[in-house]
Write an enzyme that holds these catalytic residues in place. Structure first.
Site, PDB file in Angstrom:
ATOM      1  N   ASP A 143      26.913   6.727   3.824  1.00 33.18           N
ATOM      2  CA  ASP A 143      25.505   6.562   4.155  1.00 33.18           C
ATOM      3  C   ASP A 143      24.714   7.328   3.094  1.00 33.18           C
ATOM      4  O   ASP A 143      24.698   8.558   3.105  1.00 33.18           O
ATOM      5  CB  ASP A 143      25.254   7.123   5.569  1.00 33.18           C
ATOM      6  CG  ASP A 143      23.777   7.131   5.957  1.00 33.18           C
ATOM      7  OD1 ASP A 143      22.926   6.735   5.127  1.00 33.18           O
ATOM      8  OD2 ASP A 143      23.475   7.537   7.105  1.00 33.18           O
TER       9      ASP A 143
ATOM     10  N   TRP B  24      22.606  12.255  11.744  1.00 32.89           N
ATOM     11  CA  TRP B  24      22.905  10.855  11.397  1.00 32.89           C
ATOM     12  C   TRP B  24      24.390  10.577  11.392  1.00 32.89           C
ATOM     13  O   TRP B  24      24.823   9.501  11.820  1.00 32.89           O
ATOM     14  CB  TRP B  24      22.232  10.485  10.068  1.00 32.89           C
ATOM     15  CG  TRP B  24      20.743  10.647  10.196  1.00 32.89           C
ATOM     16  CD1 TRP B  24      19.961  11.569   9.579  1.00 32.89           C
ATOM     17  CD2 TRP B  24      19.866   9.902  11.071  1.00 32.89           C
ATOM     18  NE1 TRP B  24      18.661  11.444   9.996  1.00 32.89           N
ATOM     19  CE2 TRP B  24      18.572  10.437  10.904  1.00 32.89           C
ATOM     20  CE3 TRP B  24      20.051   8.848  11.965  1.00 32.89           C
ATOM     21  CZ2 TRP B  24      17.458   9.946  11.602  1.00 32.89           C
ATOM     22  CZ3 TRP B  24      18.959   8.353  12.657  1.00 32.89           C
ATOM     23  CH2 TRP B  24      17.693   8.899  12.478  1.00 32.89           C
TER      24      TRP B  24
ATOM     25  N   LYS C 191      13.324   5.796   1.550  1.00 37.72           N
ATOM     26  CA  LYS C 191      13.137   7.133   0.991  1.00 37.72           C
ATOM     27  C   LYS C 191      13.026   7.036  -0.541  1.00 37.72           C
ATOM     28  O   LYS C 191      11.955   7.242  -1.103  1.00 37.72           O
ATOM     29  CB  LYS C 191      14.259   8.078   1.413  1.00 37.72           C
ATOM     30  CG  LYS C 191      14.203   8.399   2.921  1.00 37.72           C
ATOM     31  CD  LYS C 191      15.505   8.149   3.543  1.00 37.72           C
ATOM     32  CE  LYS C 191      15.683   8.285   5.033  1.00 37.72           C
ATOM     33  NZ  LYS C 191      14.670   8.671   5.930  1.00 37.72           N
TER      34      LYS C 191
HETATM   35  N1  PMP Z   1      21.032   7.947   7.881  1.00 39.75           N
HETATM   36  C1  PMP Z   1      20.260   8.871   7.287  1.00 39.75           C
HETATM   37  C2  PMP Z   1      20.875   9.846   6.341  1.00 39.75           C
HETATM   38  C3  PMP Z   1      18.897   8.905   7.576  1.00 39.75           C
HETATM   39  O1  PMP Z   1      18.113   9.817   6.996  1.00 39.75           O
HETATM   40  C4  PMP Z   1      18.345   7.961   8.481  1.00 39.75           C
HETATM   41  C5  PMP Z   1      16.875   7.907   8.802  1.00 39.75           C
HETATM   42  N2  PMP Z   1      16.108   8.948   8.488  1.00 39.75           N
HETATM   43  C6  PMP Z   1      19.204   7.042   9.074  1.00 39.75           C
HETATM   44  C7  PMP Z   1      20.530   7.050   8.735  1.00 39.75           C
HETATM   45  C8  PMP Z   1      18.685   6.027  10.046  1.00 39.75           C
HETATM   46  O2  PMP Z   1      18.015   5.081   9.326  1.00 39.75           O
HETATM   47  P1  PMP Z   1      17.145   3.919   9.997  1.00 39.75           P
HETATM   48  O3  PMP Z   1      15.963   4.578  10.616  1.00 39.75           O
HETATM   49  O4  PMP Z   1      16.798   3.082   8.798  1.00 39.75           O
HETATM   50  O5  PMP Z   1      18.004   3.229  10.974  1.00 39.75           O
END
Ligand code: PMP
Length: 356
Positions: A165, A99, A189
Protein backbone atom coordinates in the site's frame (compact mmCIF):
# COMPACT_ATOMS: atom_id res chain seq x y z
CA UNK A 1 -4.93 34.14 -1.42
CA UNK A 2 -3.76 30.55 -1.66
CA UNK A 3 -3.21 28.95 1.75
CA UNK A 4 -0.26 26.91 2.96
CA UNK A 5 -1.99 23.53 2.77
CA UNK A 6 -0.77 20.64 4.95
CA UNK A 7 -3.83 18.38 4.62
CA UNK A 8 -3.27 14.62 4.88
CA UNK A 9 -5.22 13.86 1.69
CA UNK A 10 -6.96 15.23 -0.26
CA UNK A 11 -4.15 17.73 -0.12
CA UNK A 12 -2.28 20.42 -1.97
CA UNK A 13 -1.93 19.82 -5.70
CA UNK A 14 0.35 21.62 -8.16
CA UNK A 15 -0.95 24.88 -9.64
CA UNK A 16 -0.50 23.31 -13.09
CA UNK A 17 -2.95 20.53 -12.14
CA UNK A 18 -5.54 23.05 -10.90
CA UNK A 19 -5.17 25.24 -13.97
CA UNK A 20 -5.23 22.45 -16.55
CA UNK A 21 -8.10 20.55 -14.92
CA UNK A 22 -10.07 23.82 -14.63
CA UNK A 23 -9.53 24.54 -18.29
CA UNK A 24 -10.61 20.98 -19.25
CA UNK A 25 -13.74 21.35 -17.13
CA UNK A 26 -14.68 24.22 -19.46
CA UNK A 27 -13.43 22.48 -22.60
CA UNK A 28 -11.29 19.39 -23.07
CA UNK A 29 -8.78 20.39 -25.76
CA UNK A 30 -10.74 21.53 -28.82
CA UNK A 31 -13.48 18.96 -28.42
CA UNK A 32 -16.32 21.39 -27.75
CA UNK A 33 -17.07 19.30 -24.61
CA UNK A 34 -16.09 19.45 -20.97
CA UNK A 35 -14.11 16.59 -19.38
CA UNK A 36 -17.31 16.22 -17.31
CA UNK A 37 -19.34 15.64 -20.46
CA UNK A 38 -17.14 13.66 -22.80
CA UNK A 39 -17.87 9.95 -23.28
CA UNK A 40 -15.43 7.66 -21.55
CA UNK A 41 -15.55 5.54 -24.73
CA UNK A 42 -14.50 8.43 -26.95
CA UNK A 43 -11.07 8.77 -28.54
CA UNK A 44 -10.71 12.10 -26.72
CA UNK A 45 -11.02 10.52 -23.28
CA UNK A 46 -9.08 7.42 -24.29
CA UNK A 47 -6.17 9.74 -25.11
CA UNK A 48 -6.32 11.23 -21.59
CA UNK A 49 -6.46 7.76 -20.04
CA UNK A 50 -3.59 6.42 -22.16
CA UNK A 51 -1.43 9.43 -21.40
CA UNK A 52 -2.06 9.05 -17.65
CA UNK A 53 -1.04 5.39 -17.78
CA UNK A 54 1.99 6.05 -20.00
CA UNK A 55 3.20 8.87 -17.76
CA UNK A 56 2.81 6.65 -14.69
CA UNK A 57 4.80 3.91 -16.44
CA UNK A 58 7.51 6.37 -17.43
CA UNK A 59 7.81 8.28 -14.14
CA UNK A 60 7.78 5.16 -11.95
CA UNK A 61 9.71 3.02 -14.48
CA UNK A 62 7.06 0.26 -14.46
CA UNK A 63 8.24 -2.86 -16.33
CA UNK A 64 6.31 -4.02 -19.41
CA UNK A 65 4.94 -7.15 -17.73
CA UNK A 66 2.85 -5.09 -15.30
CA UNK A 67 -0.62 -3.62 -15.87
CA UNK A 68 -1.69 -0.23 -14.59
CA UNK A 69 -5.30 0.23 -13.47
CA UNK A 70 -7.22 3.31 -12.37
CA UNK A 71 -10.18 2.09 -10.33
CA UNK A 72 -12.83 3.36 -7.94
CA UNK A 73 -13.39 2.27 -4.35
CA UNK A 74 -10.30 3.76 -2.73
CA UNK A 75 -7.34 1.94 -1.28
CA UNK A 76 -9.88 0.53 1.19
CA UNK A 77 -11.50 -1.60 -1.52
CA UNK A 78 -8.06 -3.02 -2.30
CA UNK A 79 -7.81 -4.19 1.33
CA UNK A 80 -10.67 -6.54 0.43
CA UNK A 81 -9.85 -7.30 -3.24
CA UNK A 82 -6.32 -8.48 -2.47
CA UNK A 83 -7.28 -11.35 -0.12
CA UNK A 84 -10.43 -12.07 -2.12
CA UNK A 85 -8.30 -12.74 -5.20
CA UNK A 86 -5.09 -14.10 -3.70
CA UNK A 87 -5.52 -15.40 -0.14
CA UNK A 88 -5.93 -19.14 -0.28
CA UNK A 89 -4.68 -20.29 3.14
CA UNK A 90 -2.23 -17.87 4.77
CA UNK A 91 -0.78 -14.42 4.10
CA UNK A 92 1.88 -12.36 5.89
CA UNK A 93 1.06 -8.79 6.96
CA UNK A 94 3.15 -6.12 8.65
CA UNK A 95 1.13 -4.07 11.14
CA UNK A 96 2.27 -0.45 11.25
CA UNK A 97 -0.92 1.42 12.09
CA UNK A 98 -4.52 2.16 11.24
CA UNK A 99 -4.36 1.34 7.54
CA UNK A 100 -2.44 -1.91 7.80
CA UNK A 101 -4.75 -2.91 10.67
CA UNK A 102 -7.70 -2.29 8.33
CA UNK A 103 -6.04 -4.38 5.61
CA UNK A 104 -5.44 -7.22 8.10
CA UNK A 105 -9.08 -7.15 9.19
CA UNK A 106 -10.26 -7.71 5.61
CA UNK A 107 -7.69 -10.45 4.97
CA UNK A 108 -8.85 -12.37 8.05
CA UNK A 109 -12.21 -12.85 6.32
CA UNK A 110 -10.53 -15.03 3.70
CA UNK A 111 -7.81 -16.93 5.48
CA UNK A 112 -5.15 -16.93 8.13
CA UNK A 113 -3.06 -13.82 8.67
CA UNK A 114 0.48 -14.11 9.98
CA UNK A 115 1.38 -10.70 11.46
CA UNK A 116 5.13 -10.96 10.86
CA UNK A 117 6.00 -7.66 12.57
CA UNK A 118 4.13 -5.01 14.51
CA UNK A 119 4.97 -1.78 16.30
CA UNK A 120 1.58 -1.66 18.02
CA UNK A 121 2.97 -2.19 21.53
CA UNK A 122 5.02 1.00 21.04
CA UNK A 123 2.12 3.07 19.75
CA UNK A 124 3.31 2.53 16.15
CA UNK A 125 6.13 5.04 16.71
CA UNK A 126 8.70 3.13 14.65
CA UNK A 127 8.82 0.94 11.55
CA UNK A 128 9.46 -2.66 12.70
CA UNK A 129 12.00 -4.75 10.75
CA UNK A 130 10.49 -7.80 9.09
CA UNK A 131 11.46 -10.98 7.25
CA UNK A 132 8.98 -12.51 4.86
CA UNK A 133 8.37 -16.28 5.17
CA UNK A 134 8.29 -18.47 2.08
CA UNK A 135 5.18 -20.49 3.02
CA UNK A 136 2.50 -17.81 2.59
CA UNK A 137 0.39 -16.84 -0.43
CA UNK A 138 1.70 -13.27 -0.39
CA UNK A 139 3.11 -10.59 1.91
CA UNK A 140 1.59 -7.15 2.48
CA UNK A 141 2.97 -3.96 4.02
CA UNK A 142 2.25 -0.22 4.08
CA UNK A 143 5.32 1.75 3.02
CA UNK A 144 4.19 5.03 4.60
CA UNK A 145 1.86 5.31 7.55
CA UNK A 146 -0.13 8.46 6.97
CA UNK A 147 -1.47 8.72 10.51
CA UNK A 148 1.53 7.57 12.55
CA UNK A 149 4.19 9.18 10.37
CA UNK A 150 6.52 6.21 9.89
CA UNK A 151 7.97 5.12 6.57
CA UNK A 152 10.48 2.72 5.06
CA UNK A 153 12.56 3.66 2.09
CA UNK A 154 13.71 0.27 0.86
CA UNK A 155 12.00 -2.22 -1.44
CA UNK A 156 12.15 -5.45 0.58
CA UNK A 157 13.27 -8.82 -0.75
CA UNK A 158 10.49 -11.38 -0.71
CA UNK A 159 10.28 -15.10 -1.51
CA UNK A 160 6.53 -14.68 -2.16
CA UNK A 161 4.51 -12.09 -4.11
CA UNK A 162 5.01 -8.75 -2.37
CA UNK A 163 2.08 -6.31 -2.15
CA UNK A 164 2.43 -2.76 -0.93
CA UNK A 165 0.00 0.00 0.00
CA UNK A 166 1.84 3.10 -1.25
CA UNK A 167 -1.13 5.45 -0.88
CA UNK A 168 0.82 8.17 0.84
CA UNK A 169 4.34 7.90 -0.58
CA UNK A 170 3.83 6.85 -4.19
CA UNK A 171 6.05 8.88 -6.52
CA UNK A 172 7.96 10.51 -3.67
CA UNK A 173 11.06 8.43 -4.41
CA UNK A 174 12.25 6.01 -7.10
CA UNK A 175 10.96 2.48 -6.43
CA UNK A 176 12.15 -0.84 -7.86
CA UNK A 177 8.72 -1.93 -9.11
CA UNK A 178 10.11 -5.30 -10.22
CA UNK A 179 10.37 -6.33 -6.56
CA UNK A 180 6.60 -6.11 -6.14
CA UNK A 181 3.74 -8.25 -7.36
CA UNK A 182 1.40 -5.34 -6.76
CA UNK A 183 1.53 -1.70 -5.64
CA UNK A 184 -1.67 0.20 -4.95
CA UNK A 185 -3.11 3.25 -3.27
CA UNK A 186 -5.43 6.19 -3.37
CA UNK A 187 -4.17 8.93 -5.71
CA UNK A 188 -5.26 11.72 -3.39
CA UNK A 189 -1.92 12.51 -1.78
CA UNK A 190 1.04 12.56 -4.14
CA UNK A 191 -0.37 12.09 -7.61
CA UNK A 192 -3.80 13.67 -7.95
CA UNK A 193 -7.26 14.37 -6.63
CA UNK A 194 -9.42 12.01 -4.56
CA UNK A 195 -11.68 9.52 -6.30
CA UNK A 196 -9.25 7.28 -8.16
CA UNK A 197 -7.20 4.33 -6.97
CA UNK A 198 -4.07 3.21 -8.76
CA UNK A 199 -3.14 -0.46 -9.04
CA UNK A 200 0.14 -1.65 -10.56
CA UNK A 201 -0.08 -5.40 -10.89
CA UNK A 202 2.33 -7.94 -12.35
CA UNK A 203 0.47 -9.83 -15.03
CA UNK A 204 1.43 -13.26 -13.69
CA UNK A 205 -0.59 -12.49 -10.54
CA UNK A 206 -3.72 -13.06 -12.60
CA UNK A 207 -2.81 -16.75 -12.68
CA UNK A 208 -2.49 -16.81 -8.88
CA UNK A 209 -6.14 -16.11 -8.19
CA UNK A 210 -7.51 -18.64 -5.69
CA UNK A 211 -8.76 -21.60 -7.72
CA UNK A 212 -12.45 -22.41 -7.39
CA UNK A 213 -13.39 -19.21 -5.54
CA UNK A 214 -16.30 -17.29 -7.00
CA UNK A 215 -15.26 -13.66 -7.22
CA UNK A 216 -17.76 -10.99 -8.33
CA UNK A 217 -16.82 -9.53 -11.72
CA UNK A 218 -16.00 -6.04 -10.46
CA UNK A 219 -13.78 -7.40 -7.70
CA UNK A 220 -11.64 -9.52 -10.02
CA UNK A 221 -8.35 -7.95 -11.15
CA UNK A 222 -8.54 -9.93 -14.40
CA UNK A 223 -11.75 -8.11 -15.38
CA UNK A 224 -10.01 -4.75 -15.22
CA UNK A 225 -6.72 -5.87 -16.78
CA UNK A 226 -8.47 -7.52 -19.73
CA UNK A 227 -10.43 -4.34 -20.43
CA UNK A 228 -7.44 -2.01 -20.19
CA UNK A 229 -8.84 -0.53 -16.96
CA UNK A 230 -12.02 0.49 -18.81
CA UNK A 231 -14.41 -2.31 -17.84
CA UNK A 232 -16.85 0.23 -16.44
CA UNK A 233 -17.07 4.02 -16.42
CA UNK A 234 -13.83 5.28 -14.88
CA UNK A 235 -13.52 8.43 -12.72
CA UNK A 236 -12.70 10.56 -15.77
CA UNK A 237 -11.95 13.94 -14.22
CA UNK A 238 -9.83 12.39 -11.48
CA UNK A 239 -7.78 10.49 -14.02
CA UNK A 240 -7.21 13.77 -15.83
CA UNK A 241 -6.01 15.23 -12.50
CA UNK A 242 -3.55 12.34 -12.15
CA UNK A 243 -2.33 12.84 -15.71
CA UNK A 244 -1.68 16.54 -15.08
CA UNK A 245 0.08 15.87 -11.78
CA UNK A 246 2.33 13.19 -13.31
CA UNK A 247 3.15 15.59 -16.16
CA UNK A 248 4.17 18.16 -13.54
CA UNK A 249 6.31 15.57 -11.69
CA UNK A 250 8.04 14.66 -14.96
CA UNK A 251 8.66 18.31 -15.83
CA UNK A 252 10.47 18.84 -12.52
CA UNK A 253 12.83 15.92 -13.15
CA UNK A 254 10.78 12.89 -12.05
CA UNK A 255 11.12 10.86 -8.88
CA UNK A 256 14.75 11.70 -8.11
CA UNK A 257 13.71 15.36 -7.99
CA UNK A 258 10.64 14.50 -5.86
CA UNK A 259 12.85 12.56 -3.45
CA UNK A 260 15.29 15.46 -3.11
CA UNK A 261 12.43 17.86 -2.39
CA UNK A 262 10.87 15.42 0.09
CA UNK A 263 14.16 15.16 1.98
CA UNK A 264 14.57 18.95 2.04
CA UNK A 265 11.00 19.59 3.24
CA UNK A 266 11.00 16.94 5.95
CA UNK A 267 14.53 17.80 7.16
CA UNK A 268 13.45 21.43 7.63
CA UNK A 269 10.59 20.35 9.90
CA UNK A 270 12.41 17.60 11.83
CA UNK A 271 15.39 19.92 12.43
CA UNK A 272 13.07 22.51 13.92
CA UNK A 273 11.30 19.88 16.06
CA UNK A 274 14.63 18.61 17.39
CA UNK A 275 15.76 22.02 18.53
CA UNK A 276 12.42 23.60 19.44
CA UNK A 277 11.78 24.37 23.10
CA UNK A 278 8.05 24.04 22.53
CA UNK A 279 7.47 21.27 19.98
CA UNK A 280 8.79 17.73 19.71
CA UNK A 281 8.61 14.94 17.10
CA UNK A 282 6.59 11.79 17.83
CA UNK A 283 8.37 9.21 15.68
CA UNK A 284 11.73 7.67 16.52
CA UNK A 285 14.72 8.55 14.33
CA UNK A 286 15.26 6.05 11.55
CA UNK A 287 11.53 5.53 10.94
CA UNK A 288 10.51 9.12 10.27
CA UNK A 289 8.23 9.71 7.31
CA UNK A 290 9.12 12.32 4.72
CA UNK A 291 5.43 12.71 3.95
CA UNK A 292 3.55 12.94 7.26
CA UNK A 293 5.15 14.51 10.30
CA UNK A 294 3.20 14.25 13.56
CA UNK A 295 4.44 16.50 16.36
CA UNK A 296 3.40 17.38 19.89
CA UNK A 297 3.89 20.17 22.38
CA UNK A 298 6.64 19.43 24.88
CA UNK A 299 5.78 18.50 28.46
CA UNK A 300 4.23 21.34 30.42
CA UNK A 301 3.03 23.16 27.28
CA UNK A 302 0.23 20.80 26.18
CA UNK A 303 -2.44 23.42 26.87
CA UNK A 304 -1.23 25.57 23.98
CA UNK A 305 -2.66 23.34 21.26
CA UNK A 306 -5.66 25.40 20.25
CA UNK A 307 -3.66 28.62 20.51
CA UNK A 308 -1.06 27.30 18.06
CA UNK A 309 -3.72 26.11 15.62
CA UNK A 310 -5.25 29.60 15.70
CA UNK A 311 -1.81 31.20 15.37
CA UNK A 312 -1.04 29.03 12.33
CA UNK A 313 -4.43 29.85 10.84
CA UNK A 314 -3.70 33.57 11.15
CA UNK A 315 -0.67 32.91 8.95
CA UNK A 316 -2.75 31.06 6.33
CA UNK A 317 -1.49 27.64 7.44
CA UNK A 318 -4.18 24.95 7.29
CA UNK A 319 -4.42 21.20 7.79
CA UNK A 320 -2.00 20.76 10.69
CA UNK A 321 -4.42 19.48 13.33
CA UNK A 322 -3.16 16.04 14.38
CA UNK A 323 -5.12 12.86 13.78
CA UNK A 324 -7.32 12.06 16.79
CA UNK A 325 -5.39 8.85 17.50
CA UNK A 326 -2.07 10.71 17.90
CA UNK A 327 -3.22 14.19 18.98
CA UNK A 328 -1.15 17.35 18.63
CA UNK A 329 -0.28 18.30 15.10
CA UNK A 330 0.59 16.68 11.79
CA UNK A 331 2.20 18.33 8.80
CA UNK A 332 1.58 16.39 5.59
CA UNK A 333 4.18 17.46 3.08
CA UNK A 334 3.45 15.68 -0.18
CA UNK A 335 4.93 16.32 -3.62
CA UNK A 336 3.10 19.57 -4.30
CA UNK A 337 3.91 21.12 -0.92
CA UNK A 338 6.46 23.86 -1.62
CA UNK A 339 9.57 24.85 0.28
CA UNK A 340 7.81 28.21 0.86
CA UNK A 341 4.90 26.39 2.52
CA UNK A 342 7.33 24.59 4.82
CA UNK A 343 9.21 27.82 5.57
CA UNK A 344 5.91 29.43 6.58
CA UNK A 345 5.21 26.56 8.99
CA UNK A 346 8.71 26.50 10.50
CA UNK A 347 8.66 30.29 10.95
CA UNK A 348 5.24 30.05 12.62
CA UNK A 349 6.61 27.39 14.99
CA UNK A 350 9.63 29.57 15.82
CA UNK A 351 7.60 32.75 16.32
CA UNK A 352 5.05 30.93 18.46
CA UNK A 353 7.81 29.41 20.59
CA UNK A 354 9.40 32.86 21.02
CA UNK A 355 6.07 34.17 22.32
CA UNK A 356 5.94 31.52 25.06
N1 PMP B 1 -3.85 3.39 3.09
C1 PMP B 1 -3.20 4.50 3.48
C2 PMP B 1 -1.74 4.44 3.77
C3 PMP B 1 -3.92 5.69 3.62
O1 PMP B 1 -3.30 6.80 4.02
C4 PMP B 1 -5.31 5.71 3.34
C5 PMP B 1 -6.14 6.96 3.42
N2 PMP B 1 -5.65 8.02 4.07
C6 PMP B 1 -5.92 4.52 2.95
C7 PMP B 1 -5.15 3.39 2.81
C8 PMP B 1 -7.38 4.47 2.64
O2 PMP B 1 -7.57 5.07 1.43
P1 PMP B 1 -9.01 5.40 0.82
O3 PMP B 1 -9.59 6.47 1.67
O4 PMP B 1 -8.65 5.87 -0.56
O5 PMP B 1 -9.79 4.15 0.84
Amino acid sequence: MRKHIFNAGPCKLPDATLENVSSAVIELGNTGQSILEVSHRSADFQAVHDEAINLFREVLDIPADYSVLFLGGGASLQFCMIPYNFLNTRAAYVNTGTWSTAAIKEARMWGEVDVIASSEADGFTYYPPFTIPADVDYAHFTSNNTIRGTEIFTDPDSPVPLICDMSSDICSRPVDVSKYAMIYGGAQKNIGPAGVTFVIIKNDMLERVVAGRIIPTMLRYKTHVEKGSMYNTPPCVNILGVKETLKWIKSLGGLKAMEKLAITRSDMIYNELEKSKLFRPVVKEGSRSRMNIPFLLREGHEGLEKEFLDFAKSRNIVGIKGHRSVGGFRASVYNACSIEDVKALVTAMQDFAAKH
